[in-house]
Design a protein around this motif. Structure first.
Motif, short mmCIF file in Angstrom:
data_model
loop_
_atom_site.label_atom_id
_atom_site.label_comp_id
_atom_site.label_asym_id
_atom_site.label_seq_id
_atom_site.Cartn_x
_atom_site.Cartn_y
_atom_site.Cartn_z
N VAL A 186 -23.59 -6.17 3.96
CA VAL A 186 -23.06 -6.44 5.30
C VAL A 186 -21.53 -6.49 5.26
CG1 VAL A 186 -22.86 -8.20 7.11
CG2 VAL A 186 -25.11 -7.62 6.18
N HIS A 187 -20.98 -7.10 4.22
CA HIS A 187 -19.53 -7.23 4.15
C HIS A 187 -18.84 -5.88 3.93
CE1 HIS A 187 -20.00 -11.74 2.83
NE2 HIS A 187 -20.32 -11.53 4.09
N ALA A 189 -20.03 -2.92 5.02
CA ALA A 189 -20.11 -2.22 6.31
C ALA A 189 -19.14 -2.83 7.32
CB ALA A 189 -21.55 -2.25 6.83
N ALA A 190 -19.03 -4.16 7.32
CA ALA A 190 -18.11 -4.84 8.24
C ALA A 190 -16.66 -4.50 7.91
CB ALA A 190 -18.32 -6.35 8.20
N ALA A 191 -16.34 -4.43 6.61
CA ALA A 191 -14.98 -4.07 6.19
C ALA A 191 -14.64 -2.67 6.69
CB ALA A 191 -14.86 -4.13 4.67
N LEU B 183 -14.05 -9.74 11.67
CA LEU B 183 -14.59 -10.02 10.33
C LEU B 183 -15.11 -11.45 10.24
CD1 LEU B 183 -11.82 -8.12 8.39
CD2 LEU B 183 -14.28 -7.62 8.20
N VAL B 186 -18.47 -11.78 12.13
CA VAL B 186 -19.56 -11.10 11.41
C VAL B 186 -19.92 -11.89 10.16
CG1 VAL B 186 -20.15 -9.05 10.06
CG2 VAL B 186 -19.07 -8.78 12.31
N HIS B 187 -18.92 -12.40 9.45
CA HIS B 187 -19.21 -13.12 8.21
C HIS B 187 -19.93 -14.45 8.46
CE1 HIS B 187 -15.68 -10.83 6.09
NE2 HIS B 187 -16.71 -10.05 6.34
N ILE B 263 -21.92 -3.41 14.00
CA ILE B 263 -22.14 -4.69 13.31
C ILE B 263 -21.59 -5.84 14.14
CG2 ILE B 263 -21.86 -5.90 11.13
CD1 ILE B 263 -22.12 -3.40 9.77
#
Lengths: 306, 306
Positions: A186-187, A189-191, B183, B186-187, B263
């Motif tokens: 997830v991180h 893809a989010a980045a 970010l 999402v995190h 996302i």
């Protein structure tokens, strides 16, 4: 419990992670045999002082600790228990260290088959990437019986900076790794979503990297992967296909438990789209290239990288 | 450029962040006036040595630096340019520091209105939370003209550990903050998904926290928010509604630019669901309580927290 510390060790699967593991063992003086399907890799292993073999069984002959560093549960099963599998050649009381990421139930099944042959089994997925494999600084999320750890601890300490002993039951190690992979995927893809969005907002993305890595929006993966995007370098340090696989495992487990995983599912689709666009074997930061392609924004490295 | 370092400062909005900002200024010897809609807050501010006022205009009277620490762009506009707004009372050459998170275009519009009155404007969203506001250790993601920074730098340095000066154009600071919030949001949602999933897998979630924070799956938010879940404490250090707002801004911007944010959108829906279930004003880690409620898993703190 130190009678077996002069173990002969066998490493099956000498890819970017397995080769690092084997190298760490050789450097620390362990007599190490190995097997990989790539002849080129076997030659390199031989040159580094390893004992090369023509099959998992031959590699395991005489080894009381066998480490499997292959891609998934099915490959682990094949190299251990399939034709010319390693397990048949191991002495009773020997220990298998399984390092691949797989569903917890698969780890439990493999451990049972090992026990049926009188072998110990450690479910010990690894984390840390190829560089830390080569420097003997992996993290191992491991579970297994105390006698297995007593036997394998010197070997684990030779290849890892941190070994988490998480319980007796095989499957626990795999479960921890799967939770880690959920977050890691997830991180990433989010980045990729955030840094391409920053570009679309007209920001200097080198500066975005500097600010975010010092702010509450940071993640281990943002910090580690965004430089690949800033340098336009998508040579695979870890491939997109690893995450289509690992988030696939997470997704299957969630469905089986009837546990909703909306964010994971969305990230998985981003990796699948990136693989579908032909980048499955490229670095997992390629999700950013997919987004750039769709939206028309320009990333470093020029159009040839998108 | 040091002729104005003995600024009189006005802080408008004395919530958890604004009160910390004002306290930092008072501690460092700045003559500080303030305004908040809450009478209780105003009393506390007075007791701490602040000069309390009955409106933004009254608070700004005689101040050459006005800091707005309200919730969003609309409130910032109201306290600066609305009825009894602060801007009318500021001397020409005074500087507005706007700390709220808002769309970049709103920041540009407010800066233009400030310039029309002969005022400087810094678009400087803050990050770091209430604790770091109180200790003068915020991060400021700021943009504005050099003369604005020259004027406000002593004040910024009194309240922030790190001031990023990101460019001349208002809107740049807001854009950086928005990427950070994408970010961060999402995190948080991913942390809640992962830790509840770990519980569903039967893992010891205190141990999961220990392992993940030392592994590649870590994020600043995982490390910061998961302890709230482990302690079953959802008193709002930062509320769910902040992220329905901030990811809402991100989402609107993406739609405006025709930039897909799959996302982010999924995370936004998780916050909206959590708010819909009645937890909008609770801590943003409440996304985990929503998932626990839906799936029937038990989190620390017992059923009353879910």
């Amino acid at each position: 419990m130190s009678e077996r510390t002069n173990s002969k060790v066998c490493v099956i699967g000498l890819g970017s992670m397995g080769f690092g593991v084997a190298s760490s063992l050789l450097k620390k003086g362990f007599e190490t045999s190995g097997y990989d399907i790539s002849a080129e890799t076997m030659t390199r292993f031989l040159q580094d002082g390893g004992r090369a073999a023509a099959s998992p069984a031959e590699a395991a002959d005489g080894a009381d600790i066998v480490i499997t560093v292959v891609v998934n549960g099915a490959q682990t099963e094949a190299v251990l228990f399939g034709e010319n599998g390693a397990a048949t050649k191991m002495p009773k009381g020997g220990t298998i260290l399984s390092f691949a990421t797989m569903p917890p139930q698969t780890a439990e099944d493999l451990a049972q088959r090992a026990r049926d042959l009188g072998l110990n089994y450690i479910d010990g997925p690894i984390s840390g990437g190829a560089k830390r494999a080569a420097s003997g600084e992996l993290t191992v999320m491991a579970s297994g019986r105390p006698e297995a750890f007593n036997h394998a601890r010197p070997v684990l300490n030779a290849i890892a900076m941190k070994v988490y002993e998480l319980g007796d039951r095989p499957g626990i190690g795999s479960s921890f790794k799967i939770v880690n992979q959920l977050l890691a995927g997830v991180h990433i893809a989010a980045a990729c979503e955030a840094i391409t969005f920053a570009k679309a907002l007209g920001l200097d993305i080198d500066k975005v990297y500097e600010v975010i890595t010092a702010s509450a929006g940071n993640s281990w993966m943002f910090e580690n992967r965004v430089p690949h995007i800033l340098q336009g370098d998508y040579s695979p340090q870890s491939a997109v296909d690893i995450f289509t696989k690992d988030l696939g495992i997470v997704s299957d487990l969630g469905r089986g438990l009837k546990f909703p995983l909306p964010i994971t599912s969305t990230a998985l689709q981003m990796f699948i789209m990136t693989a579908a666009a032909g980048m499955g074997r490229d670095d997992d930061a390629s999700v950013a290239r997919l987004i750039a392609k769709v939206t028309g924004i320009e990333l470093p490295g020029g159009p040839e990288v998108t």
